[in-house]
Write a protein that holds these residues in place. Structure first.
Motif, PDB file in Angstrom:
ATOM      1  N   ASP A   1       0.813  -1.119  -0.016  1.00  0.00           N
ATOM      2  CA  ASP A   1      -0.044  -0.009   0.192  1.00  0.00           C
ATOM      3  C   ASP A   1       0.843   1.322   0.098  1.00  0.00           C
ATOM      4  N   LYS A   2       1.967   1.127   0.713  1.00  0.00           N
ATOM      5  CA  LYS A   2       3.056   2.456   0.620  1.00  0.00           C
ATOM      6  C   LYS A   2       3.308   2.672  -0.941  1.00  0.00           C
ATOM      7  N   TYR A   3       3.602   1.733  -1.718  1.00  0.00           N
ATOM      8  CA  TYR A   3       3.813   2.045  -3.022  1.00  0.00           C
ATOM      9  C   TYR A   3       2.703   2.405  -3.970  1.00  0.00           C
ATOM     10  N   LEU A   4       1.331   1.978  -3.598  1.00  0.00           N
ATOM     11  CA  LEU A   4       0.187   2.329  -4.106  1.00  0.00           C
ATOM     12  C   LEU A   4      -0.027   3.877  -3.891  1.00  0.00           C
ATOM     13  N   GLU A   5       0.444   4.271  -2.587  1.00  0.00           N
ATOM     14  CA  GLU A   5       0.262   5.795  -2.094  1.00  0.00           C
ATOM     15  C   GLU A   5       0.886   6.610  -2.921  1.00  0.00           C
ATOM     16  N   GLN A   6       2.378   6.115  -2.981  1.00  0.00           N
ATOM     17  CA  GLN A   6       3.152   6.871  -3.911  1.00  0.00           C
ATOM     18  C   GLN A   6       2.941   6.990  -5.296  1.00  0.00           C
ATOM     19  N   ILE A   7       2.339   6.123  -5.914  1.00  0.00           N
ATOM     20  CA  ILE A   7       1.898   5.994  -7.421  1.00  0.00           C
ATOM     21  C   ILE A   7       0.810   7.155  -7.511  1.00  0.00           C
TER      22      ILE A   7
ATOM     23  N   LYS B   1       0.295   9.732  -5.482  1.00  0.00           N
ATOM     24  CA  LYS B   1       0.721  10.936  -5.372  1.00  0.00           C
ATOM     25  C   LYS B   1       1.388  11.669  -6.528  1.00  0.00           C
ATOM     26  N   GLU B   2       1.955  10.618  -7.313  1.00  0.00           N
ATOM     27  CA  GLU B   2       2.772  10.937  -8.575  1.00  0.00           C
ATOM     28  C   GLU B   2       1.472  11.077  -9.618  1.00  0.00           C
ATOM     29  N   LYS B   3       0.604  10.376  -9.764  1.00  0.00           N
ATOM     30  CA  LYS B   3      -0.163  10.510 -10.780  1.00  0.00           C
ATOM     31  C   LYS B   3      -1.767  11.464 -10.730  1.00  0.00           C
ATOM     32  N   TYR B   4      -2.052  11.750  -9.159  1.00  0.00           N
ATOM     33  CA  TYR B   4      -3.149  12.565  -9.118  1.00  0.00           C
ATOM     34  C   TYR B   4      -3.184  13.960  -9.593  1.00  0.00           C
ATOM     35  N   LYS B   5      -4.059  14.359 -10.153  1.00  0.00           N
ATOM     36  CA  LYS B   5      -4.199  15.914 -10.631  1.00  0.00           C
ATOM     37  C   LYS B   5      -5.600  16.418 -10.258  1.00  0.00           C
ATOM     38  N   LYS B   6      -5.573  17.654  -9.879  1.00  0.00           N
ATOM     39  CA  LYS B   6      -6.970  18.195  -9.052  1.00  0.00           C
ATOM     40  C   LYS B   6      -7.809  18.209 -10.246  1.00  0.00           C
TER      41      LYS B   6
ATOM     42  N   ASP C   1     -10.523   9.256  -3.373  1.00  0.00           N
ATOM     43  CA  ASP C   1     -11.225   8.368  -4.174  1.00  0.00           C
ATOM     44  C   ASP C   1     -10.236   7.751  -5.156  1.00  0.00           C
ATOM     45  N   PHE C   2      -9.248   8.688  -5.635  1.00  0.00           N
ATOM     46  CA  PHE C   2      -8.194   8.436  -6.636  1.00  0.00           C
ATOM     47  C   PHE C   2      -7.445   7.456  -6.011  1.00  0.00           C
ATOM     48  N   LEU C   3      -6.899   7.348  -4.709  1.00  0.00           N
ATOM     49  CA  LEU C   3      -6.307   6.369  -3.925  1.00  0.00           C
ATOM     50  C   LEU C   3      -7.006   4.958  -3.947  1.00  0.00           C
ATOM     51  N   GLN C   4      -8.319   4.972  -3.686  1.00  0.00           N
ATOM     52  CA  GLN C   4      -8.848   3.899  -3.782  1.00  0.00           C
ATOM     53  C   GLN C   4      -9.122   3.331  -5.040  1.00  0.00           C
ATOM     54  N   ASP C   5      -9.180   4.160  -6.024  1.00  0.00           N
ATOM     55  CA  ASP C   5      -9.094   3.653  -7.469  1.00  0.00           C
ATOM     56  C   ASP C   5      -7.912   2.766  -7.733  1.00  0.00           C
ATOM     57  N   ILE C   6      -6.992   3.307  -7.321  1.00  0.00           N
ATOM     58  CA  ILE C   6      -5.555   2.856  -7.401  1.00  0.00           C
ATOM     59  C   ILE C   6      -5.355   1.546  -6.783  1.00  0.00           C
ATOM     60  N   ARG C   7      -5.954   1.315  -5.577  1.00  0.00           N
ATOM     61  CA  ARG C   7      -6.031   0.178  -4.739  1.00  0.00           C
ATOM     62  C   ARG C   7      -6.704  -1.053  -5.494  1.00  0.00           C
TER      63      ARG C   7
ATOM     64  N   ASN D   1      -3.274 -13.234 -17.340  1.00  0.00           N
ATOM     65  CA  ASN D   1      -2.228 -12.238 -17.959  1.00  0.00           C
ATOM     66  C   ASN D   1      -1.063 -12.027 -16.807  1.00  0.00           C
ATOM     67  N   ASN D   2      -0.454 -13.659 -16.604  1.00  0.00           N
ATOM     68  CA  ASN D   2       0.258 -13.770 -15.593  1.00  0.00           C
ATOM     69  C   ASN D   2       1.859 -13.248 -15.852  1.00  0.00           C
ATOM     70  N   ASN D   3       1.884 -12.739 -17.162  1.00  0.00           N
ATOM     71  CA  ASN D   3       3.405 -12.152 -17.800  1.00  0.00           C
ATOM     72  C   ASN D   3       3.497 -10.788 -16.972  1.00  0.00           C
ATOM     73  N   ASN D   4       2.506 -10.163 -16.470  1.00  0.00           N
ATOM     74  CA  ASN D   4       2.518  -8.927 -15.888  1.00  0.00           C
ATOM     75  C   ASN D   4       3.158  -9.097 -14.385  1.00  0.00           C
ATOM     76  N   ARG D   5       4.408  -9.259 -14.446  1.00  0.00           N
ATOM     77  CA  ARG D   5       5.347  -9.417 -13.102  1.00  0.00           C
ATOM     78  C   ARG D   5       5.161  -8.117 -11.887  1.00  0.00           C
ATOM     79  N   ASN D   6       5.433  -6.938 -12.793  1.00  0.00           N
ATOM     80  CA  ASN D   6       5.554  -5.886 -11.912  1.00  0.00           C
ATOM     81  C   ASN D   6       3.745  -5.212 -11.912  1.00  0.00           C
ATOM     82  N   LEU D   7       3.290  -5.376 -10.942  1.00  0.00           N
ATOM     83  CA  LEU D   7       1.526  -4.764 -11.174  1.00  0.00           C
ATOM     84  C   LEU D   7       2.033  -3.359 -10.841  1.00  0.00           C
ATOM     85  N   PHE D   8       2.828  -3.012 -10.096  1.00  0.00           N
ATOM     86  CA  PHE D   8       2.966  -1.456  -9.845  1.00  0.00           C
ATOM     87  C   PHE D   8       3.319  -0.597 -11.114  1.00  0.00           C
ATOM     88  N   LYS D   9       4.256  -1.377 -11.905  1.00  0.00           N
ATOM     89  CA  LYS D   9       4.408  -0.674 -13.073  1.00  0.00           C
ATOM     90  C   LYS D   9       3.372  -0.654 -14.153  1.00  0.00           C
ATOM     91  N   LYS D  10       2.389  -1.618 -14.154  1.00  0.00           N
ATOM     92  CA  LYS D  10       1.137  -1.836 -14.829  1.00  0.00           C
ATOM     93  C   LYS D  10       0.297  -0.631 -14.442  1.00  0.00           C
TER      94      LYS D  10
END
Length: 284
Positions: free
Chosen positions: A135-141, A143-148, A156-162, A177-186
């Motif tokens: 979840d720490k990684y999801l929160e970081q994503i 923060k990086e991606k959210y726009k007002k 709500d945006f963070l919940q969408d990420i989760r 789709n088991n080839n997607n090893r890094n779900l954070f990158k996806k």
């Protein structure tokens, strides 16, 4: 009164070479051969002067610094080991040795380790503990991606990420789709701007009522639908889904496409929203 002059290291052809000038040339990143040429002296004499002034840096160290910076740049781009091997020209063993030697952390490898720990958890307790790190990684994503300008709250945006992570994790565990090893990158690759632009352009001012399934029919027949929506502690997303479902001609699949979720997840969100409206004390 004596005027203080810059410290002179040596004089060549009436031109003084100061320590400041040497430091400037060193910081410019040019080679020692080019420095000697600019100063009008031999490379051997330049090296002697640099050693005398404590400014000499062996070529090996210079090479290491440049190599370390190049590898750090590759790591910062979150490239896989295979991609780093391709771009660096090193083999896999050499690359791993250099990363360890320079203390470079590869974010992609670290993320894969976090995901490996999460999916290898065998008990609910272990899974919950590993999700705290996920979840720490999801929160970081978030923060990086959210726009007002997305038109939804950050929470709500963070919940969408989760939710995106939960869906990708479920597919992986079911070997879809088991080839997607890094779900954070996806998740980072999701076009959030396009996704929320679609939501912001919904014609919410042109609602038209139509018949929906019986679980929400009572709300549609009521004049208090808007009042109930606004006074049932629904999230912005739940309010939006309820409105799209009840007042626009959109089915689960169409709503799922708008939010980039599965139709089952939309059904679940709608069910939760209806339960909140049924249980809300603010509407009685």
């Amino acid at each position: 009164m004596t005027k203080i002059k810059p410290q002179i290291v040596t004089s060549i052809a009436q031109n003084s070479i100061t320590i400041d000038k040497l430091k400037t040339l060193l910081n410019s990143g040019i080679s020692q051969r080019q420095m000697a040429r600019d100063l009008g002296i031999s490379r051997e004499k330049l090296v002697r002067i640099l050693k005398e002034q404590g400014l000499y840096v062996p070529k090996r160290i210079i090479k290491d610094v440049h190599e370390m910076k190049a590898l750090q740049d590759l790591a910062n781009r979150r490239l896989t080991v295979a991609q780093m091997v391709e771009e660096s020209g090193l083999n896999c063993g050499q690359l791993r040795h250099r990363l360890e030697k320079y203390g470079i952390k590869n974010p992609n490898l670290e993320e894969l380790k976090v995901l490996r720990d999460y999916f290898s958890a065998t008990t609910l307790k272990d899974r919950n503990e590993t999700f705290v790190i996920v979840d720490k990684y999801l929160e970081q994503i978030a923060k990086e991606k959210y726009k007002k300008g997305y038109g939804i709250s950050y929470q709500d945006f963070l919940q969408d990420i989760r939710l995106n992570f939960a869906e990708l994790a479920e597919k992986r565990e079911n070997n879809i789709n088991n080839n997607n090893r890094n779900l954070f990158k996806k998740i980072r690759e999701i076009n959030f701007a396009k996704k929320y632009m679609r939501i912001s352009k919904l014609p919410m001012d042109s609602y038209k009522t139509y018949e929906v399934d019986t679980s929400i029919k009572e709300f549609e027949d009521s004049n208090f639908l808007d009042f109930r929506i606004k006074n049932s502690n629904l999230t912005e997303k739940e309010q939006l889904i309820i409105n799209i479902f009840t007042k626009l001609n959109k089915d689960f699949n169409e709503i799922a496409e708008i939010f980039d979720l599965t139709h089952l997840r939309i059904r679940q969100l709608l069910k939760n929203a209806i339960e909140k409206m049924n249980n809300s004390k603010n509407i009685y």
